[in-house]
Write an enzyme that holds these catalytic residues in place. Structure first.
Site, short mmCIF file in Angstrom:
data_model
loop_
_atom_site.label_atom_id
_atom_site.label_comp_id
_atom_site.label_asym_id
_atom_site.label_seq_id
_atom_site.Cartn_x
_atom_site.Cartn_y
_atom_site.Cartn_z
N GLY A 127 0.63 -1.15 -0.17
CA GLY A 127 -0.34 -0.09 -0.27
C GLY A 127 0.76 0.93 -0.29
O GLY A 127 2.18 0.98 -0.25
N GLY A 129 1.66 2.97 2.46
CA GLY A 129 2.89 3.58 3.69
C GLY A 129 3.91 2.25 2.73
O GLY A 129 5.37 3.08 3.20
N ASP A 159 -8.57 -2.73 0.90
CA ASP A 159 -8.00 -0.92 1.17
C ASP A 159 -9.00 -0.14 -0.19
O ASP A 159 -9.91 0.34 -0.05
CB ASP A 159 -7.88 -0.17 2.18
CG ASP A 159 -7.04 -0.14 3.62
OD1 ASP A 159 -8.40 -1.46 4.17
OD2 ASP A 159 -6.30 -0.40 4.17
N GLY A 217 -26.48 -4.81 0.86
CA GLY A 217 -28.41 -4.47 0.73
C GLY A 217 -28.38 -3.84 1.92
O GLY A 217 -29.43 -4.13 3.03
O1 F6P Z 1 -4.67 -1.75 5.21
C1 F6P Z 1 -4.76 -3.13 5.27
C2 F6P Z 1 -5.70 -3.09 6.22
O2 F6P Z 1 -6.36 -4.59 6.87
C3 F6P Z 1 -6.52 -2.30 7.18
O3 F6P Z 1 -7.74 -2.30 6.83
C4 F6P Z 1 -6.73 -2.40 8.71
O4 F6P Z 1 -6.82 -0.80 9.56
C5 F6P Z 1 -5.35 -2.66 8.86
O5 F6P Z 1 -4.96 -2.95 7.93
C6 F6P Z 1 -4.56 -3.99 10.17
O6 F6P Z 1 -3.67 -3.33 10.49
P1 F6P Z 1 -2.66 -4.71 11.02
O7 F6P Z 1 -2.55 -5.65 9.82
O8 F6P Z 1 -1.50 -4.36 10.74
O9 F6P Z 1 -3.55 -4.41 12.07
#
Ligand code: F6P
Length: 378
Positions: A127, A129, A159, A217
């Site tokens: 992603g 980051g 996401d 829905g």
């Molecule tokens: O970025 C993917 C994701 O699953 C987000 O939807 C969620 O907020 C985050 O990662 C959770 O992160 P971690 O796996 O570090 O708990």
């Protein structure tokens, strides 16, 4: 043709389809020339900035990426390295100094590892980051060795919040898992004439909630990007309408990000209590409406990837391999735009990511027409 060495890593939250992307990069690199070499880093950026001897597989062959395409997660491991980003404002004083020291250490180790491995390019599946972290490492590498390191990003996150691609790898699987959960919830909610609030992942964006709420829905969808959707009074109004319309099941999809933006970390719990206590709902039904809070959490991220995600991963993986072997010497990301593979400068991608739901988004308009509104007359 010069022999090239390409590294691959998966980083950030794992996403179904990452394995298909690794496999596609490997196969394309080898198809271009069997002399090219592929190196796999383990545990994401942690592997890149870790001890080299335990964190990578050098010169892998076809058997290493065999039988992985159907598996969820990432078989080479993933991870986050939060200190690669600048410290948040809340981190101050000695803690901030320690953060910055750690950041320096990570960057130094990563650039030395990359140099020792003699990589020509690195493909990062993850992603925004992870892209930001790799861009920082690539800049440090170039400054230190006066030699650019080619970085190719492949969007892999459930996401779907990466600028420059209509879909990121993993989103479709997470969406299907979430809709599946909604259907299961509906069976039991319908049987008891209850209300369910389902909290779904998505970090700061509401894409999973929006798409799953439409496809599943829901009565209403709470999105971090649109305040009106998570104001408690407005949610209650919609539920009151559904109660008046004699719904047997009332489902609310809540994106996890609304807890943060609303400043109410227990928003889901509060909502459930308010629904059960609401006098107008009681009056409409002639009884209180029982409500239950559910969180799908990591279950949305697991399981075998959908065909869509594997196809997307295969397309983007092949394009990423081509960029790694023959692209320009600037960091880029491959994405899907109008169902065609597109290549963007990584700096643009990180500048505009996370990509959030915009007020003029078509999906939001669709939801606006399909969800239940306050005082809806039909
Ligand atoms: O970025 C993917 C994701 O699953 C987000 O939807 C969620 O907020 C985050 O990662 C959770 O992160 P971690 O796996 O570090 O708990």
């Amino acid at each position: 043709m010069a022999r090239k060495r390409v590294g691959i890593l998966t980083s950030g939250g794992d996403a179904p389809g990452m394995n298909a992307a690794i496999r596609a990069v490997f196969r394309r690199v080898k198809a271009v020339s069997p002399d090219h070499e592929v190196v796999l880093f383990r545990e994401g950026l942690n592997g890149l900035a870790g001890r080299l001897e335990v964190n990578f597989d050098r010169n892998i062959d076809r058997t290493r990426v065999r039988d992985i395409i159907h598996r969820g997660g990432t078989f080479i491991g993933s991870g986050r390295l939060v200190e690669l980003a600048d410290p948040p404002e809340t981190v101050v004083g000695a803690e901030r100094d320690a953060w910055l020291r750690r950041q320096r250490e990570i960057i130094d180790t990563a650039v030395v590892n990359l140099r020792q491995l003699g990589l020509d390019a690195i493909v990062v599946i993850g992603g925004d980051g992870s892209f930001k972290g790799c861009a920082v490492i690539a800049t440090a590498y170039e400054q230190r060795f006066q030699n650019p390191l080619r970085v190719v990003g492949v969007p892999g996150t459930i996401d779907n919040d990466i600028w420059g691609t209509e879909f990121s790898i993993g989103f479709d699987t997470a969406l299907n898992n979430t809709v599946d959960a909604l259907r299961k919830l509906r069976d039991t909610i319908d049987s008891h004439r209850r209300c369910a609030v389902l909290e779904v992942m998505g970090n700061s964006s509401g894409w999973i909630a929006l798409a799953a709420g439409i496809a599943g829905g829901a009565v209403t969808i709470m999105l971090p990007e649109v305040e009106e959707t998570y104001r408690i009074e407005s949610v209650l109004e919609r539920i009151r309408t559904a109660a008046r319309l004699d719904y047997r099941y009332i489902i609310v999809v809540m994106a996890e990000g609304v807890r943060k933006v609303s400043g109410r970390p227990r928003l889901g719990e509060e909502l459930v209590r308010l629904i059960e206590d609401d006098l107008e709902i009681r009056e409409a039904l002639g009884r209180p409406l029982e409500a239950r809070l559910n969180t799908i959490g990591y279950l949305a991220r697991g399981g075998h990837p959908t065909a869509f995600d594997n196809l997307l991963a295969s397309r983007l993986g092949v394009a990423a391999a081509d960029e790694a072997l023959n692209g320009a010497n600037v960091p880029v990301m491959v994405g899907l735009v109008n169902n065609q593979v597109a290549v963007h400068p990584l700096s643009e991608v990180t500048k505009h990511s996370p990509r959030l739901v915009r007020p003029d988004d078509e999906l939001l308009r669709v939801a606006g027409s399909l969800l239940v509104h306050a005082n809806q007359p039909f």
